[in-house]
Design a protein around this motif. Structure first.
Motif, PDB file in Angstrom:
ATOM      1  N   ALA A  19       0.828  -1.204   0.000  1.00 39.35           N
ATOM      2  CA  ALA A  19       0.000   0.000   0.000  1.00 39.35           C
ATOM      3  C   ALA A  19       0.867   1.261   0.000  1.00 39.35           C
ATOM      4  CB  ALA A  19      -0.934  -0.008   1.207  1.00 39.35           C
ATOM      5  N   LEU A  20       1.960   1.228   0.753  1.00 45.13           N
ATOM      6  CA  LEU A  20       2.853   2.379   0.795  1.00 45.13           C
ATOM      7  C   LEU A  20       3.501   2.649  -0.553  1.00 45.13           C
ATOM      8  CD1 LEU A  20       4.629   1.738   4.222  1.00 45.13           C
ATOM      9  CD2 LEU A  20       3.010   3.586   3.694  1.00 45.13           C
ATOM     10  N   ARG A  21       3.709   1.600  -1.324  1.00 38.77           N
ATOM     11  CA  ARG A  21       4.364   1.740  -2.626  1.00 38.77           C
ATOM     12  C   ARG A  21       3.363   1.900  -3.776  1.00 38.77           C
ATOM     13  NH1 ARG A  21       9.597   2.406  -4.204  1.00 38.77           N
ATOM     14  NH2 ARG A  21       9.273   0.850  -5.852  1.00 38.77           N
ATOM     15  N   ASP A  22       2.073   1.909  -3.494  1.00 41.92           N
ATOM     16  CA  ASP A  22       1.070   2.047  -4.549  1.00 41.92           C
ATOM     17  C   ASP A  22       1.283   3.368  -5.280  1.00 41.92           C
ATOM     18  OD1 ASP A  22      -1.649   3.039  -5.663  1.00 41.92           O
ATOM     19  OD2 ASP A  22      -1.988   0.903  -5.253  1.00 41.92           O
ATOM     20  N   CYS A  47       2.544   6.388  -0.244  1.00 37.90           N
ATOM     21  CA  CYS A  47       3.338   7.472   0.343  1.00 37.90           C
ATOM     22  C   CYS A  47       4.367   7.969  -0.677  1.00 37.90           C
ATOM     23  CB  CYS A  47       4.043   6.965   1.598  1.00 37.90           C
ATOM     24  SG  CYS A  47       5.282   8.113   2.261  1.00 37.90           S
ATOM     25  N   PRO A  48       4.389   9.279  -0.976  1.00 36.84           N
ATOM     26  CA  PRO A  48       5.343   9.781  -1.983  1.00 36.84           C
ATOM     27  C   PRO A  48       6.792   9.403  -1.689  1.00 36.84           C
ATOM     28  CG  PRO A  48       3.716  11.461  -1.470  1.00 36.84           C
ATOM     29  CD  PRO A  48       3.487  10.333  -0.496  1.00 36.84           C
ATOM     30  N   TRP A  49       7.182   9.455  -0.401  1.00 40.66           N
ATOM     31  CA  TRP A  49       8.579   9.124  -0.079  1.00 40.66           C
ATOM     32  C   TRP A  49       8.873   7.663  -0.390  1.00 40.66           C
ATOM     33  CZ3 TRP A  49      11.341   5.735   2.929  1.00 40.66           C
ATOM     34  CH2 TRP A  49      12.693   6.029   3.125  1.00 40.66           C
ATOM     35  N   ASP A  50       7.995   6.761   0.048  1.00 47.02           N
ATOM     36  CA  ASP A  50       8.214   5.330  -0.191  1.00 47.02           C
ATOM     37  C   ASP A  50       8.238   5.017  -1.679  1.00 47.02           C
ATOM     38  OD1 ASP A  50       8.039   3.744   2.557  1.00 47.02           O
ATOM     39  OD2 ASP A  50       6.585   5.365   2.654  1.00 47.02           O
TER      40      ASP A  50
END
Length: 281
Positions: free
Chosen positions: A28-31, A36-39
């Motif tokens: 989900a963080l890398r979607d 998340c923009p940073w991830d």
């Protein structure tokens, strides 16, 4: 006093379910649309330094016996594996299951005395020889033909020096005892002094590196972990310098308000106090 594990009285968790939860969070963080923009911006190279840092923080918690912190630190380290695996999965290279399968297969292959038909009745020396023979087979499978092939470039320099020296020693390229290493230290020290007096900065750095490499070899012969020894020396320096600051603060002063003579005296005072303590540092 060592920290207590806060999960001692907690109900046991389902490892498989928690791993799946973590993998889902990382995905989900890398979607690319909702993550998340940073991830999303990270890649293998940008994450690698964090992986190394988290491994050191695990070691630090263990050294401090901060057992209550250790689950969190190990979780941070596990996140690094999951992060790399997620990026690899997106690139269709491999995924987390491949990582887990790789280490499981390696452990089984390297322990035929546990998972195979070999006897467990071996000396520690024989077990080391068998282990090295098994790893040699693995290196051959990776087309690593040189004795020093496969020693990771990203290791801390002192640790890598010891690993390189151990590899060379296994094929007979080693001093037979400590005396030869000490003689080499004397030689390298003289060359460092000569470089300082007559040569440029590049040569000085080279000679300093040679001396550090031999010092790592001395640690190996003395069965000392040079990284651990230096970390403990750093901690000792930190303690004693903090004691200097404390003594000066009692007079409303800071180190910059003192001089080397006074600080040396306060250093010796801190050193004597440590040696007189029950722990006897």
């Amino acid at each position: 006093m060592a920290d207590q594990n806060p999960t001692d009285d907690a109900a046991p968790r389902d490892p498989a379910a928690e791993i799946q939860r973590l993998l889902g969070i990382m995905a989900a963080l890398r979607d690319p649309r909702t993550g998340c923009p940073w991830d999303i911006e990270q890649d293998f190279a940008s994450i690698a330094p964090y992986t190394i840092e988290e491994a050191h923080e695990v070691e630090d918690a263990i050294q401090r016996q901060a057992w209550g912190e250790l689950p969190g630190e190990l979780g941070d380290l596990l996140l690094q594996v999951v992060f790399h695996a997620q990026m690899a999965s997106e690139a269709r290279m491999f995924d987390f299951a491949d990582c887990a399968a790789a280490i499981s297969d390696k452990l089984i292959f390297r322990h035929p005395h546990v998972f195979g038909d070999e006897s467990r009745d071996k000396s520690a020396e024989q077990q080391v020889k068998d282990w090295e023979a098994i790893k040699a087979v693995e290196r051959a499978g990776k087309a690593e033909r040189g004795t020093l092939d496969g020693v990771a470039l990203g290791l801390p320099a002192l640790t890598r020096a010891v690993k390189l020296q151990n590899r060379a020693a296994r094929v007979g390229f080693d001093w037979p005892g400590v005396a030869g290493v000490l003689d080499k230290i004397t030689e390298e020290t003289a060359e460092l002094v000569e470089a300082r007096d007559t040569l440029g900065q590049d040569a000085l750095e080279e000679e300093f590196g040679d001396l550090m490499f031999v010092m790592a070899n001395l640690a190996r012969h003395l069965k000392i972990d040079p990284e651990l020894a230096l970390r403990r020396a750093n901690a000792k320096f930190t303690r004693r310098f903090a004691s200097i600051e404390t003594d000066l603060a009692a007079d409303g002063r800071r180190p910059e308000d003192s001089d080397l003579t006074e600080m040396d005296r306060l250093w010796d005072k801190a050193k004597a106090a440590e040696k007189a303590s029950p722990q006897g540092v």
